[in-house]
Design a protein around this motif. Structure first.
Motif, mmCIF file in Angstrom:
data_model
loop_
_atom_site.group_PDB
_atom_site.id
_atom_site.type_symbol
_atom_site.label_atom_id
_atom_site.label_comp_id
_atom_site.label_asym_id
_atom_site.label_seq_id
_atom_site.Cartn_x
_atom_site.Cartn_y
_atom_site.Cartn_z
ATOM 1 N N LEU A 54 14.143 39.005 38.713
ATOM 2 C CA LEU A 54 14.500 39.189 37.311
ATOM 3 C C LEU A 54 15.156 37.921 36.788
ATOM 4 O O LEU A 54 16.224 37.522 37.247
ATOM 5 N N ASN A 55 14.501 37.272 35.848
ATOM 6 C CA ASN A 55 15.048 36.078 35.206
ATOM 7 C C ASN A 55 15.605 36.476 33.842
ATOM 8 O O ASN A 55 14.911 37.112 33.046
ATOM 9 N N LEU A 56 16.845 36.105 33.577
ATOM 10 C CA LEU A 56 17.477 36.417 32.302
ATOM 11 C C LEU A 56 17.535 35.157 31.456
ATOM 12 O O LEU A 56 18.113 34.149 31.870
ATOM 13 N N LEU A 57 16.925 35.216 30.278
ATOM 14 C CA LEU A 57 16.888 34.076 29.365
ATOM 15 C C LEU A 57 17.409 34.529 28.009
ATOM 16 O O LEU A 57 16.820 35.392 27.360
ATOM 17 N N PHE A 58 18.529 33.963 27.594
ATOM 18 C CA PHE A 58 19.122 34.264 26.294
ATOM 19 C C PHE A 58 18.902 33.067 25.378
ATOM 20 O O PHE A 58 19.162 31.924 25.760
ATOM 21 N N VAL A 59 18.426 33.332 24.178
ATOM 22 C CA VAL A 59 18.163 32.289 23.192
ATOM 23 C C VAL A 59 19.070 32.525 22.002
ATOM 24 O O VAL A 59 19.062 33.608 21.416
ATOM 25 N N PRO A 68 26.969 31.374 22.558
ATOM 26 C CA PRO A 68 26.406 30.624 23.693
ATOM 27 C C PRO A 68 27.421 30.358 24.800
ATOM 28 O O PRO A 68 27.089 30.428 25.986
ATOM 29 N N GLU A 69 28.657 30.072 24.418
ATOM 30 C CA GLU A 69 29.691 29.792 25.416
ATOM 31 C C GLU A 69 30.004 31.047 26.246
ATOM 32 O O GLU A 69 30.250 30.954 27.449
ATOM 33 N N LEU A 70 30.002 32.207 25.608
ATOM 34 C CA LEU A 70 30.251 33.449 26.333
ATOM 35 C C LEU A 70 29.125 33.744 27.319
ATOM 36 O O LEU A 70 29.360 34.236 28.418
ATOM 37 N N GLN A 102 20.156 32.080 32.076
ATOM 38 C CA GLN A 102 19.754 30.817 31.450
ATOM 39 C C GLN A 102 19.971 30.950 29.941
ATOM 40 O O GLN A 102 19.576 31.944 29.335
ATOM 41 N N VAL A 103 20.598 29.943 29.344
ATOM 42 C CA VAL A 103 20.900 29.967 27.911
ATOM 43 C C VAL A 103 20.204 28.800 27.229
ATOM 44 O O VAL A 103 20.276 27.663 27.698
ATOM 45 N N MET A 104 19.532 29.086 26.141
ATOM 46 C CA MET A 104 18.955 28.042 25.298
ATOM 47 C C MET A 104 19.617 28.169 23.933
ATOM 48 O O MET A 104 19.516 29.214 23.294
ATOM 49 N N HIS A 105 20.310 27.112 23.523
ATOM 50 C CA HIS A 105 21.005 27.147 22.232
ATOM 51 C C HIS A 105 20.548 25.979 21.390
ATOM 52 O O HIS A 105 20.332 24.872 21.877
#
Length: 130
Positions: A76-81, A90-92, A100-103
């Motif tokens: 399971l890969n978690l990607l938040f955009v 994004p910092e949280l 993984q965060v993409m901002h």
């Protein structure tokens, strides 16, 4: 005229009650197929893609909920955009190293954010959620 009244009444009753009873009766006669239990090796690798904008109040719960899913963690890969979030979202999210965060500071909208993230998805299945 009386026949038309009773026919119309029966059609209305069938629509609201009869159809449900017929479907329920037919379902009782259908054979139920047993569920196949898949092993962890048989499950595909998936990406859960979350588009978020200024959701600092609830993003921690969302990340925790995603990590508690009943799916193997290594598949399971978690990607938040985040797109234009200025409330610290994004910092949280970055407090969770497995996510993984993409901002991007510019606000271009949800679809633009999802389209920006899709080239980085490497799994055959993507699950979109808010």
């Amino acid at each position: 005229m009386e026949a038309l009244f009773w026919t119309s009444t029966l059609v209305i009753i069938y629509t609201f009650i009869g159809y449900g009873l017929v479907i329920t009766a037919l379902a009782c006669f259908k054979k139920k197929k047993p569920l196949i239990a898949l092993s962890e090796e048989d499950l595909p690798e998936v990406t859960l893609l979350v588009a978020a904008y200024n959701e600092a109040d609830i993003i921690a719960k969302k990340v925790e909920n995603c990590m508690e899913l009943d799916y193997p963690a290594n598949k399971l890969n978690l990607l938040f955009v985040t797109d234009g979030s200025d409330d610290g979202t994004p910092e949280l999210i970055k407090e969770h190293p497995q996510v993984q965060v993409m901002h991007q500071p510019a606000r271009l909208g949800k679809i633009a954010a999802v389209n920006r993230a899709m080239p980085y998805v490497t799994t055959p299945i993507v699950i979109f959620t808010d």
